[in-house]
Design a protein around this motif. Sequence first.
Motif, mmCIF file in Angstrom:
data_model
loop_
_atom_site.group_PDB
_atom_site.id
_atom_site.type_symbol
_atom_site.label_atom_id
_atom_site.label_comp_id
_atom_site.label_asym_id
_atom_site.label_seq_id
_atom_site.Cartn_x
_atom_site.Cartn_y
_atom_site.Cartn_z
ATOM 1 N N ASP A 180 37.754 53.504 27.210
ATOM 2 C CA ASP A 180 37.226 52.964 25.950
ATOM 3 C C ASP A 180 36.769 54.067 25.006
ATOM 4 O OD1 ASP A 180 36.411 51.117 24.079
ATOM 5 O OD2 ASP A 180 34.442 50.794 24.992
ATOM 6 N N ASN A 181 37.460 54.197 23.879
ATOM 7 C CA ASN A 181 37.036 55.108 22.814
ATOM 8 C C ASN A 181 36.420 54.361 21.640
ATOM 9 O OD1 ASN A 181 37.882 57.649 23.865
ATOM 10 N ND2 ASN A 181 40.014 57.044 23.508
ATOM 11 N N VAL A 182 36.475 53.021 21.679
ATOM 12 C CA VAL A 182 36.240 52.224 20.472
ATOM 13 C C VAL A 182 35.064 51.259 20.592
ATOM 14 C CG1 VAL A 182 37.319 50.393 19.086
ATOM 15 C CG2 VAL A 182 38.595 52.478 19.599
ATOM 16 N N GLY A 183 34.881 50.630 21.765
ATOM 17 C CA GLY A 183 33.808 49.639 21.938
ATOM 18 C C GLY A 183 34.154 48.306 21.296
ATOM 19 N N GLY A 184 33.128 47.455 21.089
ATOM 20 C CA GLY A 184 33.276 46.197 20.358
ATOM 21 C C GLY A 184 34.339 45.280 20.929
ATOM 22 N N ASP A 185 35.198 44.767 20.037
ATOM 23 C CA ASP A 185 36.179 43.775 20.493
ATOM 24 C C ASP A 185 37.227 44.379 21.422
ATOM 25 O OD1 ASP A 185 37.320 45.197 18.455
ATOM 26 O OD2 ASP A 185 38.050 43.462 17.323
ATOM 27 N N HIS A 186 37.429 45.700 21.347
ATOM 28 C CA HIS A 186 38.335 46.347 22.307
ATOM 29 C C HIS A 186 37.758 46.242 23.730
ATOM 30 C CE1 HIS A 186 40.617 48.302 19.025
ATOM 31 N NE2 HIS A 186 41.532 48.545 19.944
ATOM 32 N N LEU A 187 36.469 46.535 23.857
ATOM 33 C CA LEU A 187 35.846 46.474 25.187
ATOM 34 C C LEU A 187 35.824 45.027 25.688
ATOM 35 C CD1 LEU A 187 34.403 47.757 27.565
ATOM 36 C CD2 LEU A 187 32.291 47.785 26.227
ATOM 37 N N GLU A 188 35.539 44.098 24.789
ATOM 38 C CA GLU A 188 35.527 42.687 25.180
ATOM 39 C C GLU A 188 36.916 42.260 25.675
ATOM 40 O OE1 GLU A 188 33.190 39.831 22.811
ATOM 41 O OE2 GLU A 188 35.086 38.763 22.543
ATOM 42 N N ALA A 189 37.953 42.647 24.944
ATOM 43 C CA ALA A 189 39.323 42.295 25.349
ATOM 44 C C ALA A 189 39.668 42.933 26.689
ATOM 45 C CB ALA A 189 40.315 42.742 24.282
ATOM 46 N N ALA A 190 39.241 44.164 26.883
ATOM 47 C CA ALA A 190 39.568 44.865 28.131
ATOM 48 C C ALA A 190 38.861 44.214 29.317
ATOM 49 C CB ALA A 190 39.186 46.339 28.020
ATOM 50 N N ILE A 191 37.600 43.800 29.143
ATOM 51 C CA ILE A 191 36.877 43.115 30.228
ATOM 52 C C ILE A 191 37.649 41.856 30.625
ATOM 53 C CG2 ILE A 191 34.783 41.783 30.758
ATOM 54 C CD1 ILE A 191 33.217 43.890 29.112
#
Length: 341
Positions: free
Chosen positions: A227-238
């Motif tokens: 994760d370099n970005v956080g936010g909705d990227h992290l949510e999608a990855a989870i």
Amino acid sequence: MAEQAAPATAREWHLAARPQGWPVPADFALVEAPVRTPGPGEILVRNAYLSVDPYMRGRMNDVASYIPPFRLGAPMDGGAVGYVVASAAEGFAPGDAVLHGLGWREYATLDAKHAVKVDPAAAPLSAYLGVLGMPGLTAYAGLLAVGALKEGDKVFVSGAAGAVGSLVGQIARLKGASLVVGSAGSAEKVARLVDEYGFDAAFNYKDAPVAEQLAAAAPEGIDLYFDNVGGDHLEAAIGALGVHGRAVLCGAIAQYNDTTAPAAPRNLAMAIGKRLRLEGMLVGDHAALQPQFVAEVGGWLRSGELRGEETVVDGFENAAEAFLDLLRGANTGKMVVRLDG
Ligand SMILES: NC(=O)c1ccc[n+]([C@@H]2O[C@H](COP(=O)([O-])OP(=O)(O)OC[C@H]3O[C@@H](n4cnc5c(N)ncnc54)[C@H](OP(=O)(O)O)[C@@H]3O)[C@@H](O)[C@H]2O)c1
């Protein structure tokens, strides 16, 4: 002490104001300042390349962190490579190329203990700020030591066309990942990820929700998220991670200019049922990997198996704009500033 000519004064960038939200050019000031002659144990360096990095945005805030904030009205600092022009330190001579931490200025006088000699014959000088420098080690250590990449892993990396992300994807491929997916912020970057850096799939996070695009690119889910970005990227990855998945929390650039608390991830509690490992990392903890990193990544560079992409901005006076451009996504690979002759 052999010396080359150094001017009496030179330019440096100061922090003029602390930004609220997105930084603007008026937050930076270009200042003419005396060039100090090195005292015992010190060297004077003419900087050739300066690094601009996302973490510098955090240092513009007056907030205690793992690295101190920039001081208002004082020169900023950061990674730089250049040539010694005067030395009062044993083991350093004019002409030596060095990596050090006094960037954002044309000339730097510093304790030689804080400089590392680099070999301009082994790699272009700027590579020591990028693929063979801090971002390279971040990618290498984050993926291998923190993320514990295994052969066959399905990997997703955000910020995939940037300095860290472009190397994460390439190293994952070289280490036998079975699927490498990246996200970036333009069609051109997405095309380069697949065509030039060997990603299996890539998408533009601005085109549609990340979760939808990730599901299409990795229909069987993922094992490892960088994760370099956080936010909705992290949510999608989870959401996409399988049981015992791992997420390496390296950066959260989507939130660096936010003035309110983030809306995502909303599904952090899924980490429990899936027994996820979400692990924060700081590159400074991984200095012990430096020799292995340089040997392995240097080898891939020489063999042409890995590319150390750079976006080079010319002119010291353009350094602040280069930093703002980095935050806006104008770079592919490592953003560096090249100083004039
Ligand atoms: N933990 C550590 O020790 C460590 C060390 C180094 C770096 N980092 C972190 O790693 C990340 C990457 O650093 P880097 O040096 O390689 O920078 P980089 O990726 O070369 O440059 C930053 C990139 O972030 C992207 N970006 C900007 N706003 C975004 C947003 N709202 N959503 C998604 N992407 C956005 C832009 O590309 P797009 O065009 O794709 O938007 C931009 O090119 C940063 O979060 C940084 O703070 C952490």
